[in-house]
Write a protein that holds these residues in place. Structure first.
Motif, PDB file in Angstrom:
ATOM      1  N   ASN A  70    -123.541  31.855 -61.505  1.00 28.11           N
ATOM      2  CA  ASN A  70    -122.089  32.043 -61.372  1.00 28.11           C
ATOM      3  C   ASN A  70    -121.343  30.919 -62.078  1.00 28.11           C
ATOM      4  OD1 ASN A  70    -123.357  32.947 -58.392  1.00 28.11           O
ATOM      5  ND2 ASN A  70    -121.948  34.417 -59.323  1.00 28.11           N
ATOM      6  N   PRO A  71    -121.235  31.005 -63.401  1.00 28.00           N
ATOM      7  CA  PRO A  71    -120.629  29.902 -64.168  1.00 28.00           C
ATOM      8  C   PRO A  71    -119.189  29.609 -63.768  1.00 28.00           C
ATOM      9  CG  PRO A  71    -120.907  31.865 -65.538  1.00 28.00           C
ATOM     10  CD  PRO A  71    -121.676  32.103 -64.279  1.00 28.00           C
ATOM     11  N   GLU A  72    -118.500  30.595 -63.200  1.00 31.12           N
ATOM     12  CA  GLU A  72    -117.123  30.350 -62.787  1.00 31.12           C
ATOM     13  C   GLU A  72    -117.037  29.319 -61.661  1.00 31.12           C
ATOM     14  OE1 GLU A  72    -118.674  33.794 -60.308  1.00 31.12           O
ATOM     15  OE2 GLU A  72    -118.807  33.096 -62.391  1.00 31.12           O
ATOM     16  N   LYS A  73    -118.159  29.038 -60.990  1.00 29.02           N
ATOM     17  CA  LYS A  73    -118.198  28.053 -59.912  1.00 29.02           C
ATOM     18  C   LYS A  73    -118.707  26.690 -60.387  1.00 29.02           C
ATOM     19  CE  LYS A  73    -118.796  31.465 -56.225  1.00 29.02           C
ATOM     20  NZ  LYS A  73    -119.611  31.880 -55.051  1.00 29.02           N
ATOM     21  N   HIS A  74    -119.027  26.592 -61.661  1.00 27.06           N
ATOM     22  CA  HIS A  74    -119.551  25.337 -62.208  1.00 27.06           C
ATOM     23  C   HIS A  74    -118.395  24.389 -62.566  1.00 27.06           C
ATOM     24  CE1 HIS A  74    -123.306  27.749 -63.688  1.00 27.06           C
ATOM     25  NE2 HIS A  74    -123.207  27.690 -62.365  1.00 27.06           N
ATOM     26  N   SER A  75    -118.664  23.090 -62.512  1.00 27.30           N
ATOM     27  CA  SER A  75    -117.639  22.102 -62.869  1.00 27.30           C
ATOM     28  C   SER A  75    -117.452  21.993 -64.369  1.00 27.30           C
ATOM     29  CB  SER A  75    -118.005  20.729 -62.297  1.00 27.30           C
ATOM     30  OG  SER A  75    -119.222  20.254 -62.868  1.00 27.30           O
ATOM     31  N   ARG A  76    -118.440  22.424 -65.132  1.00 35.01           N
ATOM     32  CA  ARG A  76    -118.379  22.334 -66.595  1.00 35.01           C
ATOM     33  C   ARG A  76    -118.999  23.598 -67.193  1.00 35.01           C
ATOM     34  NH1 ARG A  76    -118.993  17.605 -64.230  1.00 35.01           N
ATOM     35  NH2 ARG A  76    -118.049  15.696 -65.096  1.00 35.01           N
ATOM     36  N   ILE A  77    -118.423  24.076 -68.268  1.00 37.77           N
ATOM     37  CA  ILE A  77    -118.942  25.251 -68.968  1.00 37.77           C
ATOM     38  C   ILE A  77    -119.216  24.845 -70.415  1.00 37.77           C
ATOM     39  CG2 ILE A  77    -118.574  27.666 -69.568  1.00 37.77           C
ATOM     40  CD1 ILE A  77    -118.570  27.149 -66.597  1.00 37.77           C
ATOM     41  N   TRP A  78    -120.453  24.998 -70.880  1.00 38.26           N
ATOM     42  CA  TRP A  78    -120.791  24.563 -72.234  1.00 38.26           C
ATOM     43  C   TRP A  78    -121.456  25.664 -73.070  1.00 38.26           C
ATOM     44  CZ3 TRP A  78    -123.109  23.264 -67.737  1.00 38.26           C
ATOM     45  CH2 TRP A  78    -124.451  23.583 -67.563  1.00 38.26           C
ATOM     46  N   LYS A  79    -121.857  26.761 -72.429  1.00 37.86           N
ATOM     47  CA  LYS A  79    -122.472  27.847 -73.179  1.00 37.86           C
ATOM     48  C   LYS A  79    -121.403  28.867 -73.594  1.00 37.86           C
ATOM     49  CE  LYS A  79    -127.155  27.779 -71.273  1.00 37.86           C
ATOM     50  NZ  LYS A  79    -128.200  28.576 -70.582  1.00 37.86           N
ATOM     51  N   LYS A  80    -121.461  29.323 -74.839  1.00 38.49           N
ATOM     52  CA  LYS A  80    -120.486  30.270 -75.374  1.00 38.49           C
ATOM     53  C   LYS A  80    -120.426  31.542 -74.541  1.00 38.49           C
ATOM     54  CE  LYS A  80    -119.308  32.842 -79.559  1.00 38.49           C
ATOM     55  NZ  LYS A  80    -119.680  33.128 -80.972  1.00 38.49           N
ATOM     56  N   ASP A  81    -121.604  32.073 -74.168  1.00 38.58           N
ATOM     57  CA  ASP A  81    -121.640  33.327 -73.400  1.00 38.58           C
ATOM     58  C   ASP A  81    -120.946  33.159 -72.053  1.00 38.58           C
ATOM     59  OD1 ASP A  81    -122.966  34.524 -75.449  1.00 38.58           O
ATOM     60  OD2 ASP A  81    -124.958  34.383 -74.533  1.00 38.58           O
ATOM     61  N   ASP A  82    -121.142  31.989 -71.427  1.00 39.11           N
ATOM     62  CA  ASP A  82    -120.497  31.751 -70.137  1.00 39.11           C
ATOM     63  C   ASP A  82    -118.984  31.640 -70.280  1.00 39.11           C
ATOM     64  OD1 ASP A  82    -122.930  31.791 -68.878  1.00 39.11           O
ATOM     65  OD2 ASP A  82    -123.171  29.597 -68.830  1.00 39.11           O
ATOM     66  N   VAL A  83    -118.559  30.994 -71.357  1.00 41.11           N
ATOM     67  CA  VAL A  83    -117.118  30.877 -71.608  1.00 41.11           C
ATOM     68  C   VAL A  83    -116.505  32.255 -71.790  1.00 41.11           C
ATOM     69  CG1 VAL A  83    -115.357  30.038 -73.207  1.00 41.11           C
ATOM     70  CG2 VAL A  83    -117.295  28.561 -72.602  1.00 41.11           C
ATOM     71  N   LEU A  84    -117.139  33.107 -72.604  1.00 44.36           N
ATOM     72  CA  LEU A  84    -116.639  34.452 -72.836  1.00 44.36           C
ATOM     73  C   LEU A  84    -116.633  35.275 -71.545  1.00 44.36           C
ATOM     74  CD1 LEU A  84    -118.360  35.254 -76.259  1.00 44.36           C
ATOM     75  CD2 LEU A  84    -115.964  34.624 -75.856  1.00 44.36           C
ATOM     76  N   ARG A  85    -117.663  35.059 -70.738  1.00 46.93           N
ATOM     77  CA  ARG A  85    -117.746  35.803 -69.475  1.00 46.93           C
ATOM     78  C   ARG A  85    -116.593  35.443 -68.544  1.00 46.93           C
ATOM     79  NH1 ARG A  85    -122.761  35.230 -65.160  1.00 46.93           N
ATOM     80  NH2 ARG A  85    -121.761  36.373 -63.423  1.00 46.93           N
ATOM     81  N   ILE A  86    -116.297  34.164 -68.457  1.00 47.46           N
ATOM     82  CA  ILE A  86    -115.223  33.714 -67.576  1.00 47.46           C
ATOM     83  C   ILE A  86    -113.859  34.169 -68.104  1.00 47.46           C
ATOM     84  CG2 ILE A  86    -114.027  31.669 -66.708  1.00 47.46           C
ATOM     85  CD1 ILE A  86    -116.764  30.299 -66.568  1.00 47.46           C
ATOM     86  N   LEU A  87    -113.688  34.098 -69.430  1.00 46.85           N
ATOM     87  CA  LEU A  87    -112.435  34.571 -70.022  1.00 46.85           C
ATOM     88  C   LEU A  87    -112.232  36.062 -69.750  1.00 46.85           C
ATOM     89  CD1 LEU A  87    -112.440  32.707 -73.456  1.00 46.85           C
ATOM     90  CD2 LEU A  87    -110.954  32.256 -71.485  1.00 46.85           C
ATOM     91  N   ALA A  88    -113.342  36.802 -69.834  1.00 47.09           N
ATOM     92  CA  ALA A  88    -113.258  38.245 -69.563  1.00 47.09           C
ATOM     93  C   ALA A  88    -112.895  38.492 -68.105  1.00 47.09           C
ATOM     94  CB  ALA A  88    -114.574  38.917 -69.905  1.00 47.09           C
ATOM     95  N   MET A  89    -113.480  37.689 -67.215  1.00 44.56           N
ATOM     96  CA  MET A  89    -113.166  37.833 -65.794  1.00 44.56           C
ATOM     97  C   MET A  89    -111.698  37.511 -65.530  1.00 44.56           C
ATOM     98  SD  MET A  89    -116.610  36.086 -64.199  1.00 44.56           S
ATOM     99  CE  MET A  89    -115.955  36.049 -62.534  1.00 44.56           C
ATOM    100  N   ASP A  90    -111.185  36.463 -66.187  1.00 48.02           N
ATOM    101  CA  ASP A  90    -109.780  36.085 -66.018  1.00 48.02           C
ATOM    102  C   ASP A  90    -108.850  37.174 -66.545  1.00 48.02           C
ATOM    103  OD1 ASP A  90    -110.466  33.733 -64.829  1.00 48.02           O
ATOM    104  OD2 ASP A  90    -110.232  32.512 -66.652  1.00 48.02           O
ATOM    105  N   ALA A  91    -109.238  37.714 -67.708  1.00 47.93           N
ATOM    106  CA  ALA A  91    -108.412  38.782 -68.302  1.00 47.93           C
ATOM    107  C   ALA A  91    -108.380  40.009 -67.396  1.00 47.93           C
ATOM    108  CB  ALA A  91    -108.959  39.157 -69.678  1.00 47.93           C
TER     109      ALA A  91
END
Length: 604
Positions: free
Chosen positions: A574-595
């Motif tokens: 659950n990368p959205e619960k992590h204090s830091r995000i460094w993987k591209k796929d995780d960043v895209l996943r969180i952005l998609a969730m926010d959108a």
């Protein structure tokens, strides 16, 4: 099952051919059965043989009786039927019957308990009741079996409280920890259980000392008056020197089984300058799991007998927090002074004074293992003035700052394994046996690449993969790319746990964002985050967590994985619960969730 029988037959020790003649007679005539065991009797006739001129030295009997069975195939077959050797004497005289154990019997005992078999250079381990000396020396569990025949020529005065007692004390003072029944055996307990325990606990039965003892003293009939022209103390000194020398040879041989240790030990010993004057403190520094303790232990086992007293203090980080520094001070004094207990240490300051007062004139060798706080060094080895001329102190730590602050003479940077050494260590713990080498060659290289020369990682992974097939190896490697081994992470995390809160945040940022980034640009960003990176980076380097090479931040792959694991915490998926995000796929996943959440709110 038929009735069991025990047959007895004698040999005399006058000629080596006695064994071959006996074995040939037994084997050629097939005089053995599942229902029959043999006991060999050895008459105590040395004095008679000597008076008649048949033999001139008791050594001849030893040479004739204790022969190498490997070069006598029929004897090897026969000895499997032998249950023991009984020394027989005049029945009218008090009997002190020895216990003699055949190495085959010992190995059967050890095999039945799932233990490794004993490696021995002789057919028998001989233990004279009331005077056998064997013992567990050091934590490496190498046991020394010494036959000390109290009456030397089997007859004459009882030397248990004279020569043997003095020899026992001399061996103890040299750190050759020795079993002696009237010193070690609890009152009322028989020799058998204690002997069995010693055999079970040992991993290597060291060479039988019949020749070492004879050569050391040039004995004729094992009579004390013939040792060093009748000078008992000198004779004992010669025996102890010879035994110590033989033990060192065995230790060197044992250390050679440790991958890459020989060259590293030689380098450290050169820095220790053994034999020169002065007092030196040497620090061994490096990443967790890099082999610091193994190196210190290897060198300690080789050279500790060159000192008046020695002590290896393990796991100081854990032990000091668990039992306190005063307990460790007591351990040092007991170890160096060879005492069971030291009175008078109620407070750490009292322990400091006692160490200074009692060791300042002694040449000592002390290893302080896994030190993580300066107070520990101040309490256990405050300065070189605490110890006598020629003393050496080794300190192992993950924190270089402790060594510089304590002003050690030399800082020895631990070197990780190269590729060839790493392959050897992996194969030692995960042998391919009869499996096709070509199937595992590439997989082994991948494991070695993942471990990055870290002995801890190779040992853990090798032990895990040892019974796995090729498909399971592939699966394990795929899993490691996503989820690091918890045992490795926990070992490396010790260094992280010792950081201050701001230093922890700084390390996690570097592990997640700035590895292999130019230090100048990275430092500006870290400073803007309020991390005070100039001092913080220095601390991380001293803790062996990061390095700077060619103007770039770097760290060991597994140290970075440890950082990533800390960030993921209890929510790895659950990368959205992590204090830091460094993987591209995780960043895209969180952005998609926010959108998606934003779109949902708009629709509402």
């Amino acid at each position: 099952m038929g009735q069991m029988a025990e047959y007895r037959i004698s040999i005399y020790g006058r000629k080596q051919s006695e064994w071959d003649n006996l074995a040939s007679w037994i084997v050629n005539n097939e005089l053995y059965s599942e229902n029959v065991v043999w006991l060999i009797q050895l008459p105590r006739l040395y004095n008679i043989y000597k008076e008649m001129g048949i033999l001139t030295s008791f050594q001849t009997i030893l040479d004739n009786v204790l022969i190498d069975q490997d070069s006598h195939p029929q004897l090897h077959v026969f000895l499997k039927q032998v249950v023991g050797l009984d020394l027989v004497d005049d029945e009218s005289k008090p009997e002190r019957r020895p216990t003699i154990l055949h190495s085959h019997t010992q190995n059967k005992l050890r095999e039945s308990k799932g233990m490794t078999t004993i490696v021995s250079n002789c057919s028998f381990l001989v233990c004279e009741q009331s005077d056998v000396h064997f013992g567990n020396f050091m934590e490496s569990h190498i046991s020394l079996y010494i036959w000390l025949i109290s009456s030397m020529s089997f007859r004459g005065e009882d030397t248990r409280k004279t020569f043997v007692d003095h020899l026992y004390s001399a061996l103890e003072k040299q750190g050759i920890y020795t079993y002696k029944d009237d010193e070690t055996l609890p009152r009322g307990e028989s020799i058998g259980p204690s002997l069995m325990k010693a055999i079970e606990e040992s991993q290597i039965a060291v060479e039988f000392w019949r020749k070492a003892l004879m050569d050391a003293s040039n004995l004729s009939g094992w009579e004390p008056k013939h040792i060093a022209n009748g000078r008992e103390s000198k004779g004992i000194e010669q025996i102890v020197i010879e035994i110590s020398h033989r033990l060192q040879v065995v230790t060197l041989s044992a250390n050679e089984n440790l991958i890459g240790i020989v060259a590293r030990s030689q380098s450290l010993k050169a820095e220790l300058q053994i034999g020169s004057g002065g007092v030196l403190m040497i620090g061994i520094w490096g990443v967790g799991g890099g082999g610091k303790t193994t190196l210190a232990s290897s060198v300690y086992s080789e050279i500790y007998r060159h000192f008046d007293g020695s002590c290896f203090v393990e796991n100081i980080r854990e032990e000091s927090s668990k039992n306190g520094l005063a307990k460790l001070q007591e351990q040092i004094l007991c170890g160096v002074l060879k005492q069971k207990k030291v009175q008078g240490i109620g407070r750490v300051e009292e322990g400091r004074r006692m160490i200074q007062n009692r060791l300042r004139h002694r040449k000592v060798f002390i290893v302080l293992d896994d030190v993580d706080h300066l107070d520990q060094l101040k309490a256990l080895a405050g300065s070189c003035d605490w110890f006598g001329d020629g003393s050496r102190i080794i300190i192992t730590t993950r924190d270089e700052h402790l060594l510089t602050a304590h002003r050690v003479n030399v800082i020895h940077d631990i070197s990780l394994l190269n590729e060839d050494e790493a392959i050897m260590l992996l194969c030692k713990h995960a042998p391919q046996d009869n499996r096709p080498v070509e199937d595992y060659e590439q997989l082994s290289k991948e494991v070695v690449s993942y471990a990055g020369g870290l002995p801890l990682a190779l040992t853990i992974l090798g032990s895990f993969l040892c019974d796995k097939d090729i498909h399971e190896w592939k699966s394990a490697l795929e899993r490691l790319k996503e989820i690091p081994d918890t045992d490795i992470v926990e070992k490396l995390k010790i260094s992280f746990d010792g950081l201050k809160p701001l230093e922890k945040e700084l390390f996690l940022d570097i592990a997640c964002f700035y590895r292999r980034e130019r230090i100048v640009r990275s430092m500006k960003r870290l400073n803007a985050c309020g991390f005070h990176p100039v001092i913080g980076v220095k601390v991380l380097i001293q803790k062996a967590l990061i390095t700077i090479s060619d103007g770039v931040f770097d760290m060991h792959d597994l140290v970075q994985e440890m950082g990533h694991s800390i960030v993921r915490g209890e929510h790895p998926n659950n990368p959205e619960k992590h204090s830091r995000i460094w993987k591209k796929d995780d960043v895209l996943r969180i952005l998609a969730m926010d959108a998606k959440r934003h779109l949902t709110r708009l629709k509402q």
